[in-house]
Enzyme design. Structure first.
Site, short mmCIF file in Angstrom:
data_model
loop_
_atom_site.label_atom_id
_atom_site.label_comp_id
_atom_site.label_asym_id
_atom_site.label_seq_id
_atom_site.Cartn_x
_atom_site.Cartn_y
_atom_site.Cartn_z
N GLU A 120 3.59 -6.81 4.98
CA GLU A 120 2.38 -6.67 4.16
C GLU A 120 1.94 -8.02 3.57
OE1 GLU A 120 2.99 -4.48 0.56
OE2 GLU A 120 0.89 -3.84 0.41
N LYS A 197 -5.17 0.33 2.78
CA LYS A 197 -4.05 0.99 2.09
C LYS A 197 -4.55 2.17 1.26
CE LYS A 197 -0.18 -0.57 -0.87
NZ LYS A 197 0.49 -1.83 -1.31
N CYS A 234 2.74 -0.10 2.96
CA CYS A 234 3.69 -0.16 1.83
C CYS A 234 3.85 1.13 1.02
CB CYS A 234 3.34 -1.34 0.93
SG CYS A 234 4.74 -1.78 -0.15
#
Lengths: 386, 386
Positions: A120, A197, A234
């Site tokens: 990431e 995300k 993540c």
């Protein structure tokens, strides 16, 4: 945390357990019944040795089928530390990281990788702990046309390799907004698409909600020459329903570029992405950075402890989990590394036929239940003892 | 599978790893940083020794709070083998199991347990591998008024203990239908309610869809004197959305009475219930039977192998996972056992405040996405590289 630091859980077990016990422990812990290591070409190992990063290879096989050929794909997962102090000029910091990762991508090409994925926010330190906008926002770049996408597009074409990279995105057409975004580049060197995300943390040192909002790109699956892939960035790892939607959209491999530290999440690391592989009958590839990053200004961690300049080491431990619940060992907890894994994508449908999780998942029930649970006047289903 | 059989993964690690390595391995694998064992009273240990079952104790603590007192609850989880051959008369088989489990419940009472839970279909062999209706359907009984509920209601009242038991249910008012059902009995001895297994397996030897349908009781949470509890029966363990709904309805402890074998699911066992504890900020208690059960008529396992009289040992390994991702070691893989765990339920909200998974879960997005994915003309979100 113990002052003693283990470089690798797996090496520790290999070293101390007698052979029969080790075999049973690996079966119970990892679902692996026989050696699944993959011999890597000398050229790839030479690059790793020259540039001082770990390289490991594993394979997941599937049963032979009568009507389909094996669909073998080699996946490379890259974990790394930053290259220069966080006080160096932005462009130098970025180039330093580029240069070390270019070598790792070259090694992945030597090892025959078809798809490679970074960690990431790979072009920068994970500076969101500081809650400072300057200078970190300068690392943001456009997903389609930014310098890092351009640089990687050349490598993707040269090596005939799909490259997924996870960056801080600058969304210029929408008012210079910042996002946390993964970009997919085709093996033809073409930009294919991006995913933002979906779930943003507000935990410990992970003050990311200060910088960007929850993603607005849904749950896209990218249909490439080498299989259907998706990216769960993540903190989305903690949300089973996020993993599930990538599965419902047809993903066969879901990458999870991450940045997370030991004190916070290490005991969760081996559980979440692996559970997702099981529940959704696809492969998962959780990738985490390594090293400790120092920042000039002190910051606090939201837990009552004193302000400090770093928040402890990222623990690496990149691995791959398969739809049948088995997994590879982890890369090192503290060293740059490239994990090469050969997957037979036929395993996804074979596991679906066997376990039947898709067939038995009762989606309409949950669509209705989540709808009710979302309403402001939701009444939980509670039976009282009285 | 290896011919060598490990009695316990944890005892193996304890035996061979040096102290510093062991401490780090336990931290990484189990999220446990210091000894969390719970000393059990001599009376409880004496019953275990007399009746030859394992007894272990652990505790999960929470931070002191200023406005709430600790909410300590002791939970007992029982794993056991059957008592008589599967060819013995039904009533004798049931009584044999009753008698051994009564001793375990008595030990749980001595150990101060407030809530006890059995394994799945605890009054009978797990005969669903055979696909035969006779005589197995005779084990079914009414949840509210059946002999096992009556027997346990007396113990629940005598020991001031909530008892959850998981049985084959005969639904007399609805045409004698059979269900796979968990029953909750209050510490006052009163029947509180029931929950029917939501997801039914059709995998390997688990031909359960032959016997009963998907449950129609939703995702109830039972509000007892000792906390809000729910039951996710066996195969529901593989479905993250099933776990999630118990969380949305407010569960603090979710029991998972199971019956599963090593060749099928052992590498998944430590992953799924623990992932649920993490994702939903509650405690989970997966319980699995032990022993190998022989049946008179041969049956096949749906994997092309020859028909046989048994499908291998159930592997026990009952454990408890906490909302912070930590977990206890497992009970034995092959012996009857009682796992006593003291939980501070305050940990659930503390973890929610810390990690924020509930806050960040975006339910309306998923309600809408699952609705679309349920429709017959669903178009997956796919971005093609072309």
């Amino acid at each position: 945390m113990s002052a003693f630091e283990l470089q690798s859980l797996d090496e520790c077990l290999d070293k101390y357990l007698p052979p029969e016990e080790l075999k049973e422990v690996k079966r119970i812990l990892y679902g692996v019944e026989q050696d699944n290591s993959l011999e890597l070409p000398a050229g790839a190992k030479a690059i790793a040795e020259e540039h001082d990063f770990e390289i490991k290879g594993y394979r997941f096989t599937a049963r032979p089928e009568q009507l389909r050929k094996p669909r073998l794909v080699r996946v490379g997962a890259i974990q790394n530390s930053i290259a220069l102090p966080t006080t160096a000029p932005i462009e130098q910091q970025r180039e330093g990281i580029w240069n070390k990762v270019k070598n790792m991508i070259r090694a992945a090409a030597e090892a025959g990788c078809n798809i490679v994925c970074t960690q990431e926010a790979w072009t920068m330190p994970f500076a969101f702990c500081t809650r400072e906008k300057y200078p970190w926002c300068e690392f943001a770049e456009e997903a389609e046309t930014g310098p890092t996408t351009k640089m990687l597009a050349e490598l993707a074409k040269a090596y005939n390799m799909v490259i997924i990279h996870s960056i801080l995105e600058r969304d210029v057409p929408h008012g210079d907004t910042i996002w946390n975004t993964a970009v997919v580049i085709s093996n033809s060197g073409r930009y294919v698409g991006k995913h933002r995300k979906n779930h943003i943390p507000r935990v410990g040192d992970f003050n990311e909600s200060t910088y960007y909002m929850e993603g607005n790109t849904g749950h896209p699956v990218f249909e490439t020459e080498f299989g259907k892939i998706a990216i769960n960035i993540c903190y989305g790892r903690h949300h089973p329903q996020n993993w599930m939607m990538f599965g419902l959209n047809g993903a066969e491999i879901v990458f999870n570029p991450s940045a997370t530290i030991g004190r916070l999440s290490e005991p969760l690391w081996g559980v979440e992405a692996r559970n997702a592989a099981i529940a959704n009958s696809y492969f998962t590839v959780p990738i985490n950075r390594v090293g400790t990053e120092q920042f000039a200004n002190e910051f606090s961690s939201g837990d009552g402890s004193k302000a400090h300049h770093d928040f402890g080491p990222f623990y690496g431990s990149t691995y791959v989990a398969a739809p049948d619940g088995s997994r590879t060992p982890s890369l090192s907890r503290c060293k740059d590394g490239l994990l090469v894994t050969e997957l037979d994508l036929n395993l996804c449908r074979q596991v679906k036929d066997f376990w039947g999780f898709r067939m038995t998942q009762r989606l309409p029930l949950y669509a209705e239940s989540l709808q009710k649970a979302s309403s402001l006047d939701f009444k939980p289903q509670v039976i009282k003892d009285n």
